[in-house]
Design a protein around this motif. Structure first.
Motif, PDB file in Angstrom:
ATOM      1  N   LEU B 210       0.804  -1.216   0.000  1.00 16.86           N
ATOM      2  CA  LEU B 210       0.000   0.000   0.000  1.00 16.86           C
ATOM      3  C   LEU B 210       0.843   1.275   0.000  1.00 16.86           C
ATOM      4  N   VAL B 211       1.989   1.229   0.649  1.00 17.61           N
ATOM      5  CA  VAL B 211       2.751   2.468   0.833  1.00 17.61           C
ATOM      6  C   VAL B 211       4.147   2.419   0.189  1.00 17.61           C
ATOM      7  N   VAL B 212       4.915   1.396   0.522  1.00 11.03           N
ATOM      8  CA  VAL B 212       6.304   1.368   0.051  1.00 11.03           C
ATOM      9  C   VAL B 212       6.366   1.164  -1.458  1.00 11.03           C
ATOM     10  N   LEU B 213       5.534   0.269  -1.954  1.00  8.85           N
ATOM     11  CA  LEU B 213       5.585  -0.043  -3.394  1.00  8.85           C
ATOM     12  C   LEU B 213       5.302   1.197  -4.259  1.00  8.85           C
ATOM     13  N   PRO B 214       4.194   1.914  -4.028  1.00 10.08           N
ATOM     14  CA  PRO B 214       3.980   3.099  -4.878  1.00 10.08           C
ATOM     15  C   PRO B 214       5.057   4.163  -4.702  1.00 10.08           C
ATOM     16  N   ALA B 215       5.563   4.309  -3.455  1.00  5.19           N
ATOM     17  CA  ALA B 215       6.625   5.304  -3.234  1.00  5.19           C
ATOM     18  C   ALA B 215       7.882   4.910  -4.001  1.00  5.19           C
TER      19      ALA B 215
END
Lengths: 248, 276
Positions: B210-215
């Motif tokens: 949810l967070v690390v991948l898109p960042a």
């Protein structure tokens, strides 16, 4: 050392520093003072993937023998479910013992100069990455609470003692002082079907289920597992084995 | 007879209980993304044993034990091939249940009750004795084999852990990525979401997805668009560049690269077994 700090993990080198400090320390005060200095250095800490906040306080005020009945679920609720490979991490449990749950550790597993305090540090406070085993995890002051709960947590039971309480088996496990060791010191104790059958039996006996009684059952199951695949048996068959062992 | 063990009935193993062989050959463990795949071959010529297996009274079994993760289990391996001299098997164990050294015992066990069992090749000292066997009883034992389970990366010190800093912020919705820092890429997460985020602490792969991948995707995209500029002063660029180079280089889609670097968190989450 600031008490009740958020859960983190130690770096591997900080963990080794703690062991070296223990070897050279001449008193519990000296050791804990130097340990606090190691834990106070941010370079020695690893954040957990997700912040867990500050945990609920653990109590040591219950009657002896059942001290951890409520503490174990509290630690499990705080840490949450983890996979077993990641939960066998010496860096995590050692930090929790020295920092996050320090007050509990000092009350539950105090380091007294007149006793074998270094032995207690090695078995209850510290875990070494190179020697994480079933035995060390179920003896470490904090790891034992989480692991004992993880191995007995039953959120999906539709009948039996855990029907209305996912921690019912956990509470049965921690009801007696040495029940955790009696069951999980043996390989056969890691089979979920064995855990359930033995704790169901203990619950049915109430106070008559002494540690010696449980140990005798586990010895029989271990012997049986030597020539028969206990782990592949269904619950009724294992329950029957437990009853046979109990009646011997 | 050899002085070993305490089986209450004769077993085909390396003793002389039964003058037949039961050998495990070519045992091998291969690490995959999710599992450890174990393959091996069994050679046996004992007609009684093969008859018991083919009639469903016995099954092949793999019993595994890992002390470091307090885990153990017994499963029937998948038959890959029937060979002229025996069987080839393959089975998968979940990496999440294994850490460090673990052992597997390879054997054949009773599946259904067998009354009056008798081996044609059992030792003469048994004098034709017959045995009543219960489900689970060991019929043949091929020995214990040890393997090592090593994690692909350390979740407390993940490959991109030093590149990103997650900070709580106000006055915006959704996550924002700040690429101006020299040391780390700052991922700004609304204060309210951070609080809710901890509810998924038992599902780190979901959190990473949810967070690390898109960042990470946005950061890789930024790097690809600006590679002509000097980015070597940015510590996060140096670390990520190293990760990319060891995973096939920059000539890949950002989304593909990001998933490779994070060891495919979406796959791990979607394929994860439900908590029992």
């Amino acid at each position: 050392m600031k008490k009740w700090t958020e859960a983190k993990a130690l770096t591997e080198s900080a963990l080794l520093d703690l062991f070296a400090t223990l070897n050279s320390a001449s008193s519990p005060e000296e050791f804990l003072g130097k340990a606090d200095a190691i834990l106070s250095d941010p370079e020695n800490l690893l954040p957990l993937p997700v912040s867990l906040g500050i945990p609920d306080v653990l109590s040591c005020n219950s009657t002896r023998g059942a001290i951890d009945v409520d503490n174990a679920p509290r630690v499990h609720e705080y840490i949450g479910e983890k996979d077993r490979a990641n939960a066998a991490d010496a860096r995590l449990w050692t930090y929790l013992a020295f920092a996050t749950y320090r007050q509990y550790m000092e009350m539950r597993w105090p380091l007294l100069p007149e006793n074998n305090w270094k032995g207690r540090v090695r078995s209850r406070w510290l875990l070494h990455t190179g020697s994480v085993t079933r035995g060390s995890l179920i003896r470490h002051g904090i790891a034992r609470l989480w692991w004992g709960t993880h191995l007995t947590f039953a959120p999906a039971e539709s009948e039996g003692i855990a029907k209305h309480d996912a921690y019912a088996y956990t509470k049965e496990l921690f009801k007696n002082e040495d029940r955790l060791n009696a069951i999980f010191d043996r390989e056969v104790g890691a089979f979920p079907v064995v855990i359930k059958a033995v704790l169901d039996h203990a619950a049915s006996l109430g106070n008559k289920a002494t540690d010696n009684h449980i140990r005798k059952i586990m010895q029989y199951l271990t012997l049986t597992d030597g020539f028969s695949g206990v782990g592949i048996l269904k619950y009724p068959a294992v329950s029957a084995l437990v009853k046979t062992a109990a009646s011997r | 007879m050899a002085n070993r063990g305490s089986y209450p009935h004769p077993v085909i193993d390396n003793s002389d209980d039964v003058s037949s062989s039961f050998e495990v050959i070519n045992p091998c463990a291969a690490l995959t993304q999710e599992d450890i795949e174990i393959t091996y071959e069994i050679r046996t010529e004992d007609a009684d044993l093969i008859q018991l297996i083919e009639s469903g009274y016995a099954i092949h079994s793999l019993n595994w034990r890992c002390s470091s993760a307090i885990s153990t289990g017994e499963i029937e391996p998948r038959l890959k091939q029937r060979t002229p001299t025996g069987f080839k098997f393959s089975t998968s164990l979940d990496q999440q249940d294994l850490k460090g050294k673990f052992h597997v015992d390879i054997r054949v066990i009773v599946a259904k009750e067998v009354k009056g069992h008798y081996w044609a090749n059992q030792h003469p000292d048994y004098e034709g004795a017959r045995f009543d066997l219960k489900p689970g009883d060991v019929l043949a034992y091929g020995g214990r084999i040890s393997f090592m389970a090593e994690k692909l990366y350390d979740p407390l010190n993940p490959p991109v852990g030093s590149c990103f800093e997650f900070v709580s912020s106000r006055h915006h919705k959704g996550i924002k990525v700040d690429l101006h820092g020299n040391e780390t890429v700052k991922v700004r997460i609304p204060e309210k979401i951070i609080g809710q985020f901890s509810l998924f602490s038992n599902q780190p792969d979901l959190q990473i997805s949810l967070v690390v991948l898109p960042a990470l995707i946005q950061t890789l995209s930024f790097i690809k668009s600006n590679r002509s500029e000097l980015l070597d002063d940015y510590a996060w660029y140096v670390a990520l560049n190293k990760q990319v180079e060891t995973r096939g280089g920059w000539d890949q889609d950002e989304i593909e690269l990001a998933q490779k670097i994070l060891e495919n968190p979406i796959d791990r989450f979607m394929l994860e077994k439900p908590v029992s």
